[in-house]
Design a protein around this motif. Structure first.
Motif, PDB file in Angstrom:
ATOM      1  N   PRO A  54     -11.803 -43.059  -0.095  1.00  0.00           N
ATOM      2  CA  PRO A  54     -10.382 -43.027   0.275  1.00  0.00           C
ATOM      3  C   PRO A  54      -9.937 -41.662   0.790  1.00  0.00           C
ATOM      4  CG  PRO A  54     -10.674 -44.186  -1.802  1.00  0.00           C
ATOM      5  CD  PRO A  54     -11.992 -43.556  -1.467  1.00  0.00           C
ATOM      6  N   GLY A  55     -10.548 -40.598   0.289  1.00  0.00           N
ATOM      7  CA  GLY A  55     -10.194 -39.268   0.772  1.00  0.00           C
ATOM      8  C   GLY A  55     -10.578 -39.052   2.222  1.00  0.00           C
ATOM      9  N   LEU A  56     -11.647 -39.766   2.685  1.00  0.00           N
ATOM     10  CA  LEU A  56     -12.068 -39.615   4.077  1.00  0.00           C
ATOM     11  C   LEU A  56     -11.033 -40.161   5.062  1.00  0.00           C
ATOM     12  CD1 LEU A  56     -15.871 -40.545   3.945  1.00  0.00           C
ATOM     13  CD2 LEU A  56     -14.832 -38.276   4.053  1.00  0.00           C
ATOM     14  N   VAL A  57     -10.227 -41.107   4.622  1.00  0.00           N
ATOM     15  CA  VAL A  57      -9.205 -41.669   5.511  1.00  0.00           C
ATOM     16  C   VAL A  57      -7.868 -40.959   5.362  1.00  0.00           C
ATOM     17  CG1 VAL A  57     -10.320 -43.917   5.526  1.00  0.00           C
ATOM     18  CG2 VAL A  57      -8.571 -43.449   3.816  1.00  0.00           C
ATOM     19  N   GLY A  58      -7.848 -39.863   4.616  1.00  0.00           N
ATOM     20  CA  GLY A  58      -6.647 -39.030   4.546  1.00  0.00           C
ATOM     21  C   GLY A  58      -5.721 -39.306   3.392  1.00  0.00           C
ATOM     22  N   LEU A  59      -6.090 -40.170   2.451  1.00  0.00           N
ATOM     23  CA  LEU A  59      -5.228 -40.429   1.301  1.00  0.00           C
ATOM     24  C   LEU A  59      -5.391 -39.323   0.271  1.00  0.00           C
ATOM     25  CD1 LEU A  59      -5.804 -44.272   0.819  1.00  0.00           C
ATOM     26  CD2 LEU A  59      -3.832 -43.146   1.850  1.00  0.00           C
ATOM     27  N   PRO A  60      -4.279 -38.772  -0.263  1.00  0.00           N
ATOM     28  CA  PRO A  60      -4.392 -37.727  -1.286  1.00  0.00           C
ATOM     29  C   PRO A  60      -5.053 -38.266  -2.545  1.00  0.00           C
ATOM     30  CG  PRO A  60      -2.125 -38.473  -1.066  1.00  0.00           C
ATOM     31  CD  PRO A  60      -2.874 -39.105   0.043  1.00  0.00           C
ATOM     32  N   GLN A  61      -5.979 -37.480  -3.112  1.00  0.00           N
ATOM     33  CA  GLN A  61      -6.737 -37.895  -4.279  1.00  0.00           C
ATOM     34  C   GLN A  61      -6.657 -36.810  -5.351  1.00  0.00           C
ATOM     35  OE1 GLN A  61      -8.438 -41.060  -4.374  1.00  0.00           O
ATOM     36  NE2 GLN A  61      -7.110 -41.263  -2.576  1.00  0.00           N
ATOM     37  N   PRO A  62      -6.795 -37.177  -6.603  1.00  0.00           N
ATOM     38  CA  PRO A  62      -6.752 -36.165  -7.672  1.00  0.00           C
ATOM     39  C   PRO A  62      -7.943 -35.212  -7.578  1.00  0.00           C
ATOM     40  CG  PRO A  62      -7.416 -38.298  -8.553  1.00  0.00           C
ATOM     41  CD  PRO A  62      -6.995 -38.534  -7.130  1.00  0.00           C
ATOM     42  N   ASP A  63      -7.703 -33.924  -7.852  1.00  0.00           N
ATOM     43  CA  ASP A  63      -8.800 -32.958  -7.855  1.00  0.00           C
ATOM     44  C   ASP A  63      -9.426 -32.912  -9.235  1.00  0.00           C
ATOM     45  OD1 ASP A  63      -6.996 -31.537  -9.409  1.00  0.00           O
ATOM     46  OD2 ASP A  63      -6.352 -30.257  -7.744  1.00  0.00           O
ATOM     47  N   ALA A  64     -10.460 -32.097  -9.360  1.00  0.00           N
ATOM     48  CA  ALA A  64     -11.214 -32.048 -10.616  1.00  0.00           C
ATOM     49  C   ALA A  64     -10.349 -31.573 -11.768  1.00  0.00           C
ATOM     50  CB  ALA A  64     -12.435 -31.151 -10.444  1.00  0.00           C
ATOM     51  N   GLY A  65      -9.448 -30.614 -11.482  1.00  0.00           N
ATOM     52  CA  GLY A  65      -8.589 -30.109 -12.554  1.00  0.00           C
ATOM     53  C   GLY A  65      -7.631 -31.171 -13.060  1.00  0.00           C
ATOM     54  N   LEU A  66      -7.050 -31.941 -12.141  1.00  0.00           N
ATOM     55  CA  LEU A  66      -6.122 -32.989 -12.560  1.00  0.00           C
ATOM     56  C   LEU A  66      -6.848 -34.076 -13.333  1.00  0.00           C
ATOM     57  CD1 LEU A  66      -3.372 -34.357 -12.554  1.00  0.00           C
ATOM     58  CD2 LEU A  66      -3.895 -35.252 -10.275  1.00  0.00           C
ATOM     59  N   VAL A  67      -8.061 -34.413 -12.905  1.00  0.00           N
ATOM     60  CA  VAL A  67      -8.838 -35.428 -13.615  1.00  0.00           C
ATOM     61  C   VAL A  67      -9.124 -34.980 -15.033  1.00  0.00           C
ATOM     62  CG1 VAL A  67     -11.004 -36.699 -13.669  1.00  0.00           C
ATOM     63  CG2 VAL A  67      -9.836 -36.322 -11.489  1.00  0.00           C
ATOM     64  N   ALA A  68      -9.535 -33.712 -15.193  1.00  0.00           N
ATOM     65  CA  ALA A  68      -9.836 -33.202 -16.530  1.00  0.00           C
ATOM     66  C   ALA A  68      -8.585 -33.167 -17.399  1.00  0.00           C
ATOM     67  CB  ALA A  68     -10.460 -31.818 -16.419  1.00  0.00           C
ATOM     68  N   ALA A  69      -7.459 -32.756 -16.813  1.00  0.00           N
ATOM     69  CA  ALA A  69      -6.223 -32.678 -17.581  1.00  0.00           C
ATOM     70  C   ALA A  69      -5.722 -34.047 -17.987  1.00  0.00           C
ATOM     71  CB  ALA A  69      -5.155 -31.946 -16.764  1.00  0.00           C
ATOM     72  N   SER A  70      -5.929 -35.043 -17.164  1.00  0.00           N
ATOM     73  CA  SER A  70      -5.444 -36.391 -17.470  1.00  0.00           C
ATOM     74  C   SER A  70      -6.216 -37.039 -18.601  1.00  0.00           C
ATOM     75  CB  SER A  70      -5.525 -37.275 -16.221  1.00  0.00           C
ATOM     76  OG  SER A  70      -4.701 -36.772 -15.188  1.00  0.00           O
ATOM     77  N   GLY A  71      -7.351 -36.496 -18.941  1.00  0.00           N
ATOM     78  CA  GLY A  71      -8.087 -37.027 -20.073  1.00  0.00           C
ATOM     79  C   GLY A  71      -7.426 -36.708 -21.397  1.00  0.00           C
ATOM     80  N   GLU A  72      -6.545 -35.696 -21.422  1.00  0.00           N
ATOM     81  CA  GLU A  72      -5.825 -35.334 -22.642  1.00  0.00           C
ATOM     82  C   GLU A  72      -4.497 -36.064 -22.758  1.00  0.00           C
ATOM     83  OE1 GLU A  72      -7.219 -33.448 -24.829  1.00  0.00           O
ATOM     84  OE2 GLU A  72      -8.964 -33.052 -23.546  1.00  0.00           O
ATOM     85  N   GLY A  73      -4.029 -36.673 -21.641  1.00  0.00           N
ATOM     86  CA  GLY A  73      -2.752 -37.376 -21.636  1.00  0.00           C
ATOM     87  C   GLY A  73      -2.160 -37.332 -20.250  1.00  0.00           C
ATOM     88  N   PRO A  74      -1.120 -38.092 -19.982  1.00  0.00           N
ATOM     89  CA  PRO A  74      -0.524 -38.103 -18.650  1.00  0.00           C
ATOM     90  C   PRO A  74       0.068 -36.742 -18.297  1.00  0.00           C
ATOM     91  CG  PRO A  74       0.857 -39.313 -20.213  1.00  0.00           C
ATOM     92  CD  PRO A  74      -0.405 -38.993 -20.932  1.00  0.00           C
ATOM     93  N   VAL A  75      -0.232 -36.293 -17.073  1.00  0.00           N
ATOM     94  CA  VAL A  75       0.299 -35.027 -16.565  1.00  0.00           C
ATOM     95  C   VAL A  75       1.692 -35.303 -16.003  1.00  0.00           C
ATOM     96  CG1 VAL A  75      -0.031 -33.140 -14.928  1.00  0.00           C
ATOM     97  CG2 VAL A  75      -2.010 -34.204 -16.053  1.00  0.00           C
ATOM     98  N   ALA A  76       2.692 -34.635 -16.513  1.00  0.00           N
ATOM     99  CA  ALA A  76       4.092 -34.908 -16.150  1.00  0.00           C
ATOM    100  C   ALA A  76       4.505 -34.120 -14.923  1.00  0.00           C
ATOM    101  CB  ALA A  76       5.016 -34.609 -17.332  1.00  0.00           C
ATOM    102  N   SER A  77       3.901 -34.441 -13.782  1.00  0.00           N
ATOM    103  CA  SER A  77       4.310 -33.818 -12.518  1.00  0.00           C
ATOM    104  C   SER A  77       4.272 -34.873 -11.431  1.00  0.00           C
ATOM    105  CB  SER A  77       3.391 -32.652 -12.156  1.00  0.00           C
ATOM    106  OG  SER A  77       2.114 -33.117 -11.792  1.00  0.00           O
ATOM    107  N   ASP A  78       5.175 -34.723 -10.446  1.00  0.00           N
ATOM    108  CA  ASP A  78       5.208 -35.683  -9.350  1.00  0.00           C
ATOM    109  C   ASP A  78       3.915 -35.676  -8.552  1.00  0.00           C
ATOM    110  OD1 ASP A  78       7.729 -36.413 -10.094  1.00  0.00           O
ATOM    111  OD2 ASP A  78       8.750 -35.097  -8.657  1.00  0.00           O
ATOM    112  N   LEU A  79       3.308 -34.486  -8.392  1.00  0.00           N
ATOM    113  CA  LEU A  79       2.047 -34.405  -7.640  1.00  0.00           C
ATOM    114  C   LEU A  79       0.952 -35.201  -8.338  1.00  0.00           C
ATOM    115  CD1 LEU A  79       0.361 -33.257  -5.346  1.00  0.00           C
ATOM    116  CD2 LEU A  79      -0.067 -31.218  -6.782  1.00  0.00           C
ATOM    117  N   ALA A  80       0.890 -35.128  -9.664  1.00  0.00           N
ATOM    118  CA  ALA A  80      -0.128 -35.872 -10.417  1.00  0.00           C
ATOM    119  C   ALA A  80       0.106 -37.378 -10.298  1.00  0.00           C
ATOM    120  CB  ALA A  80      -0.102 -35.446 -11.876  1.00  0.00           C
ATOM    121  N   ARG A  81       1.376 -37.772 -10.412  1.00  0.00           N
ATOM    122  CA  ARG A  81       1.662 -39.203 -10.308  1.00  0.00           C
ATOM    123  C   ARG A  81       1.286 -39.738  -8.923  1.00  0.00           C
ATOM    124  NH1 ARG A  81       6.396 -37.397 -13.168  1.00  0.00           N
ATOM    125  NH2 ARG A  81       6.376 -38.189 -15.327  1.00  0.00           N
ATOM    126  N   ARG A  82       1.637 -38.970  -7.851  1.00  0.00           N
ATOM    127  CA  ARG A  82       1.304 -39.431  -6.501  1.00  0.00           C
ATOM    128  C   ARG A  82      -0.205 -39.468  -6.283  1.00  0.00           C
ATOM    129  NH1 ARG A  82       6.004 -36.487  -5.011  1.00  0.00           N
ATOM    130  NH2 ARG A  82       4.749 -34.624  -4.626  1.00  0.00           N
TER     131      ARG A  82
END
Length: 455
Positions: A223-251
């Motif tokens: 999906p990233g190859l077609v230009g859709l924004p995807q979570p980076d490694a830091g966001l993925v790691a942080a989401s394992g502890e609980g939902p990240v309360a930011s609009d960028l993370a939700r998008r």
């Protein structure tokens, strides 16, 4: 085939009538046979004309049935799309609890990927399942007014299987239904993400966190190859502890789910649908009547007899064209038939004949005998005629038609004048293209000749 009908629909009509008649075609009036032979340019067209005539008003029910089937299919696709959208709302919930992204991804795409893999594996297994035609017939009959009758839909399935089109037709139907479900799920997902606020996380109890992080990044690559924004490694790691309360993370997580549904769900099904549709069209173009089947073989002999006029060979005294007749290429057994045989002549002239078509004095009797030989050609055919009668054009023409339904033909002259009129009959038969026929004046040599083709 008829110019007003697509070829596959014409073959469908023929198959429908074949289903109605059973294993053997029913007898047809001689005048209709003559009409179909005249109007049909080839054997297929003649069989189509026969099917249309025998089906009558039912032949016109195919076009309305196809329209009803399209509307029914459209309604089913719409219902499946609505179900897919409603399922997404149920899966995501009202937004009060965090959404497990791995579980949601698997719920959205897991069944689709499993069925797609099974379909790919099934391509190597040949044609469709033998119960598919019966299942379609039963389904069609459960919807009132959808199909004319069971024989019609079974005939359609028979034709599709004959050229290998059956599995491609079922594949097109399957992919279309899955595309409807996935498209409905996509619309439901976009609507839910647009109207509700969700928090995203992933959870595990026994699996290492690095495994989930690698899985998410791997699935995000396409999906990233077609230009859709995807979570980076830091966001993925942080989401394992609980939902990240930011609009960028939700998008980012939202587009990860949307991108996965499009790239791993809708696009493969769309490509598969296009390929199967192309293969279906090619298979339909190869559709042919199975002339090797007994039903169609009988119709071919009946509507396209092997006795044929090859052209004007010579002209007789009254200016009528002379036909050249050819013997049939198939046949089995010995048969005898009488044309205007004297009443005092013993019948049958050859005892023990395997197939006796009797004395033919009327037009109806001749048509019945010709029909019987059309359905079951003979290896040797003995035609008994009265020697005293003139070898007129009508009699010789009928004998020529009989010649097309046997491998060898012989004439046996009956009556007291047979020795004196032998040459007259031989010359008349030769002028009419029947010079290959053997001529007898006594029953004993005729019996020996006929015994060579006895069953």
């Amino acid at each position: 085939m008829s110019a007003a009908l697509p070829r596959w629909q014409a073959l469908w009509l023929i198959g429908w009538e074949r289903r109605r008649e059973g294993e053997e075609p029913q007898p047809d009036p001689p005048e209709q046979l003559a009409h179909w032979r005249k109007e049909g340019a080839d054997a297929e067209q003649r069989v189509l004309l026969r099917a249309q005539a025998r089906l009558g008003e039912r032949a016109g029910q195919l076009a309305p049935a196809l329209r009803r089937a399209r509307w029914a299919l459209g309604a089913v696709c719409a219902l499946i799309a609505l179900a897919g959208g409603a399922g997404v709302f149920t899966l995501l919930g009202p937004g009060e609890r965090p959404v497990n992204v791995i579980w949601t991804w698997l719920a959205l795409l897991g069944p689709h990927l499993v069925m797609l893999a099974l379909w790919l594996a099934g391509l190597s297994m040949g044609g469709g399942a033998p119960w598919s035609g019966r299942s379609l017939a039963a389904l069609g009959q459960r919807i009132p007014g959808l199909v004319p009758d069971r024989a019609a839909i079974e005939a359609l399935w028979d034709g599709l299987r004959q050229s290998g089109a059956g599995r491609w037709a079922l594949s097109v139907l399957s992919h279309l239904l899955w595309l409807s479900a996935l498209a409905g799920a996509l619309l439901g997902l976009l609507l839910a993400l647009s109207l509700r606020r969700y928090g995203f996380t992933w959870e595990t109890t026994i699996l290492p966190a690095a495994w989930f992080e690698s899985l998410v990044m791997t699935l995000a690559w396409l999906p990233g190859l077609v230009g859709l924004p995807q979570p980076d490694a830091g966001l993925v790691a942080a989401s394992g502890e609980g939902p990240v309360a930011s609009d960028l993370a939700r998008r980012s997580w939202s587009f990860w789910l949307v991108g996965g549904l499009v790239v791993y769900g809708i696009l493969p099904r769309l490509v598969a649908l296009i390929v199967c549709r192309w293969r279906l069209q090619r298979a339909v173009q190869r559709l042919q009547l199975p002339w090797q089947q007994p039903y169609y073989a009988v119709l071919q002999r009946r509507l396209a007899p092997r006795s044929t006029r090859l052209g004007v060979v010579d002209a007789d005294s009254v200016g009528d064209s002379v036909e050249q007749w050819v013997m049939g290429g198939v046949g089995a057994g010995a048969a005898v038939i009488g044309l205007d045989v004297p009443a005092d002549w013993p019948w049958p002239p050859v005892p023990g004949t395997s197939r006796d078509h009797g004395r033919c004095e009327s037009r109806e009797q001749r048509a019945a005998a010709l029909q019987a030989l059309t359905d079951q050609p003979a290896e040797r055919l003995l035609v008994v005629v009265e020697a005293a009668q003139s070898p007129d054009r009508g009699t010789l023409r009928f004998i020529g038609e009989l010649a097309g339904h046997c491998r060898a033909l012989a004439l046996l002259l009956a009556g007291p004048d047979r020795d004196r009129r032998r040459d007259l009959w031989r010359d008349a038969a030769g002028r009419r293209g029947l010079d290959g026929a053997v001529l007898f004046v006594d029953a004993e040599p005729a019996a020996r000749w006929l015994s060579g083709g006895a069953s």
